[in-house]
Each structure stands twice: as C-alpha cells, then as structure tokens.
Scaffold this active site. Structure first.
Site, PDB file in Angstrom:
ATOM      1  CB  SER A 107       6.641  -2.018  -3.612  1.00 48.28           C
ATOM      2  OG  SER A 107       7.103  -0.742  -3.996  1.00 48.28           O
ATOM      3  CE1 TYR A 130       5.197   3.647  -8.712  1.00 48.92           C
ATOM      4  CE2 TYR A 130       6.596   2.796  -6.973  1.00 48.92           C
ATOM      5  CZ  TYR A 130       5.412   3.349  -7.388  1.00 48.92           C
ATOM      6  OH  TYR A 130       4.437   3.610  -6.478  1.00 48.92           O
ATOM      7  CB  THR A 156       2.615   1.693 -10.472  1.00 49.06           C
ATOM      8  OG1 THR A 156       2.458   0.577  -9.602  1.00 49.06           O
ATOM      9  CG2 THR A 156       1.895   2.885  -9.871  1.00 49.06           C
ATOM     10  CE  LYS A 252      -1.189  -0.361  -7.009  1.00 47.97           C
ATOM     11  NZ  LYS A 252      -0.700   0.980  -6.735  1.00 47.97           N
TER      12      LYS A 252
HETATM   13  C1  GLV Z   1       4.593   4.864  -3.314  1.00 44.15           C
HETATM   14  O1  GLV Z   1       4.080   4.018  -3.959  1.00 44.15           O
HETATM   15  C2  GLV Z   1       3.895   5.744  -2.428  1.00 44.15           C
HETATM   16  O2  GLV Z   1       2.671   5.891  -2.574  1.00 44.15           O
HETATM   17  O3  GLV Z   1       4.543   6.309  -1.552  1.00 44.15           O
END
Ligand code: GLV
Length: 388
Positions: A107, A130, A156, A252
């Site tokens: 992530s 992100y 995402t 995603k």
């Molecule tokens: C981040 O991806 C979350 O869902 O906190």
C-alpha cells in the site's frame, strides 16, 4: 503454539495481541458497517454443489493472475498501516507471500517503504497507488515503484476521500500511536507487540515521511488524507498515470458495470471488483453480489478480480466459480500478521489453500480451470432487480 484451524482463530489472537486502535482499524467498516457485514454474509448465501465418486487425485490450485504464476488465485491486498499490526509487518507479509507463491501488494499508506520491502524480497511485488494533489510526489512514487521492479501498479479508485470509520475517530488512530492515558493503558497489555516495535525498522509512513514537501505530520490518517489525496482524480488522469507507469495496471474499486467499461477503455490489465472492504461507501453492494453484472459487461475482455469479504478457501472457490480470475485477502492476512507475524501470514495462506483444495475436490473438480458456475447454487435474484 496454539492450534490454528481457521482464519477466525487468527482473528482472535490478533485482537488479543495488537493494540486496540490497530485491530479496530482493520476490523472496521464505514458508518453503520452494513456493506462490511454483507461482504461476508452474501458469500454465505451461496451454496456449493457436493459431487461424489469423482477421481480427485492429482489436484492443483495453481493458476495465473495478470500472467504471473500463482500457487492459488489469492493475492495479498494493499492494507494501510500493516507495519503497525506487527513490527515490520509489510516485510513479513511480503516474505510469507513470496515463499507461498502468491502476489503481495504494498500500500502507498504502508509503514515499511517500497525500498525496504524490495530489499527484503527477491521477486517483484505489486505496488498500490493513491493519487495525491502533489503531482511531483506521485511521479516520484511511481518512479520508486519502477526502480524497485514492481511488476504491477494497482491504482485505487474508490478513496479520493475517506469514508468515516467511527472507531478510528474514537480511538484517535495514528501511526505511531499518540500517547494518551487510554492508549498507554492499552499498550501496557501488549508487551509482545511493544518489544517487536522497539526493534522495528520503521514506525511511520515509509513511502511518505521525508518524501513530501511541507507535510510534517502524517500520523493522523484522516487529516493527511483530507489534506493530500486528489479529489479530482478522473479517467484522463488514470490514463496519464498508466502511460507514465508503462507496465501492467490493475484498477481497484470497481463496483459498477459502467465503470468497468471505462476501465476497459483506459486499457487496464485487470480490474478489482471491490468496495474497499466495506470501508468507503456504506450502503454499496457487496463485491460478490456486484461481480456478475461486471463480468457480463467486460468479463471476456479483461481479467476480473475480486476483494472484500474473502475469509476462507470456500469464498475463493465461490468467487472463481462465478468467474473471477483472482481474489485478494486483506483482513484475513492481517489477522495472521497481528497474531503471529510472518508465521501467521503463512498460516492464513495455508488455511485458505487447504479449504480451497478440499472444497474444490468435494465439488468434484481437480483444477480451477474445471471450476465454473455449475458448482454453485446461487439464490434467485442474488444479483437483484433494481428499479431504474
Ligand atoms: C485505506 O486504504 C483504508 O481503508 O483505511
């Protein structure tokens, strides 16, 4: 070592061993948590057809996701703050995934950085992006993932703004934890976690701290997201990121057939049917319920993966039988990590693999390529008939 037979066992241990704010972070959905609950309960509404007297020797759960060989169609999903569940959590999860032969997705909001995970592993992992308003930072992040030889970029799409998770606000979620009387009282009961953390490579957001100009406090996830994430992300920007990346792209957060068609237009290599584990739009459909309409729209033209709600090998089998060519576990591996570090992630993968293998056999199938909707009993109107 306790006898672990299912993901629920790991969850109980995780809850006991990790600080409350991090267990709660993983175990939350947004607002009423309806979507979070239905992600799992909708899997339970689907039955498997038992078949007998079928030769079940020589079975295999091996397949491919985006052209990469996988021991089973289960990747580790990108999960923020994984390195707060257990010291060096991303490194440990990535190592467990590599040894097991499934993809690991790091992530953007990880604790261990891209470089640290690359150094600790030998095969390429996937990087989840992100998008932030600071375009330079995003460009550098993409370049860092390229330099680390990541083999896919997972963009995402469903978190330009953060859905509210009540427990995070009540617990004052931060990484590292802010020391208040109630966090200190809770941390005092988590000695195993604390000792591990003392020796951790890192205790803040490794991809961000030191890489973003003008941002000094990233500890508060909610505030940082509101301040930095790009609310204007659209399909043109996604196409540009894809071009800049130049490699495989997985989109995603797709829950709607129209969005799946847009993803196809920008040239995604795969899409992930996902509602972010029920953490974003509360009241959205579960992923497994949304899957059929998306497969119908684009399933013959792009790989369709699914996350949100997978807690067992039976769930993986149901998703694959419906037509998904890959699935992701987030919480299921995080429970393992919080319970027992790398060994716990390995255990989570072993549990799911065994459930998948045995259930597939009991449905009369030896390989996943033989598995199709025929092994499922799906309630009528499972996909829903909605007023237009
Ligand atoms: C981040 O991806 C979350 O869902 O906190």
């Amino acid at each position: 070592m306790p006898v672990i037979t299912c993901i629920e066992d790991l969850k109980r241990l995780h809850r006991r061993r990790a600080p409350r704010m991090f267990y709660d972070y993983a175990e939350s959905g947004s607002w009423t948590e309806k979507t979070f609950r239905e992600n799992t309960s909708d899997f339970e509404d689907i039955y498997l057809r038992q078949r007998v007297a079928v030769d079940m020797s020589g079975r295999s759960t091996k397949t491919q996701m985006i052209g990469e060989d996988v021991a089973m169609p289960v990747a580790l999903a990108p999960v923020g703050l994984t390195g707060m569940q257990h010291a060096d959590g991303e490194i440990k999860a990535a190592r467990a995934a590599e040894k097991f032969g499934v993809p690991f997705t790091l992530s953007t909001m990880s604790i261990n950085s891209i470089e640290e995970v690359a150094e600790a592993t030998t095969k390429p992992f996937w990087f989840q992006l992100y998008t932030m308003t600071d375009e330079d930072f995003v460009s550098r992040l993409i370049q860092r993932a390229k330099d680390a030889k990541c083999s896919a970029l997972v963009i995402t799409l469903d978190l330009q703004i953060l859905g509210q998770r009540h427990k995070d606000l009540k617990n004052g979620l931060s990484a590292p934890p802010k020391l208040t009387p109630s966090t200190i009282a809770n941390l005092m009961t988590k000695w195993r976690w604390g000792i591990g953390m003392l020796g951790a490579k890192r205790r803040n957001f490794g991809n961000i701290v030191g890489h973003v100009k003008g941002v000094t406090d990233t500890a508060d996830l909610g505030a940082w997201t509101a301040q930095s994430f790009d609310p204007s992300l659209d399909w043109d920007k996604i196409a540009k990121i894809k071009e800049q990346w130049g490699g495989k792209v997985i989109l995603k957060g797709i829950l709607d057939a129209d969005d799946a068609r847009m993803a196809l237009k920008v040239g995604a290599d795969a899409i992930i049917v996902s509602n972010h584990g029920g953490r974003q739009l509360d009241g959205a459909q579960s992923s497994i319920r949304a899957l059929p309409s998306i497969l119908e729209a684009v399933g013959d033209q792009v790989e369709v993966h699914l996350d949100s709600g997978i807690r067992s090998g039976q769930d993986v089998l149901k998703a694959v039988a419906m037509g998904a060519s890959g699935t992701y576990i987030g919480r299921a591996f995080v429970y393992g990590l919080g319970a027992m570090g790398e060994a716990g992630v390995t255990k989570a993968l072993e549990v799911i693999h065994k459930e998948l293998d045995v259930s597939m056999a009991l449905c009369g199938k030896r390989t996943l390529s033989e598995v199709d909707r025929d092994i499922l009993m799906i309630p009528e109107n499972f996909e829903g008939r909605w007023q237009s």
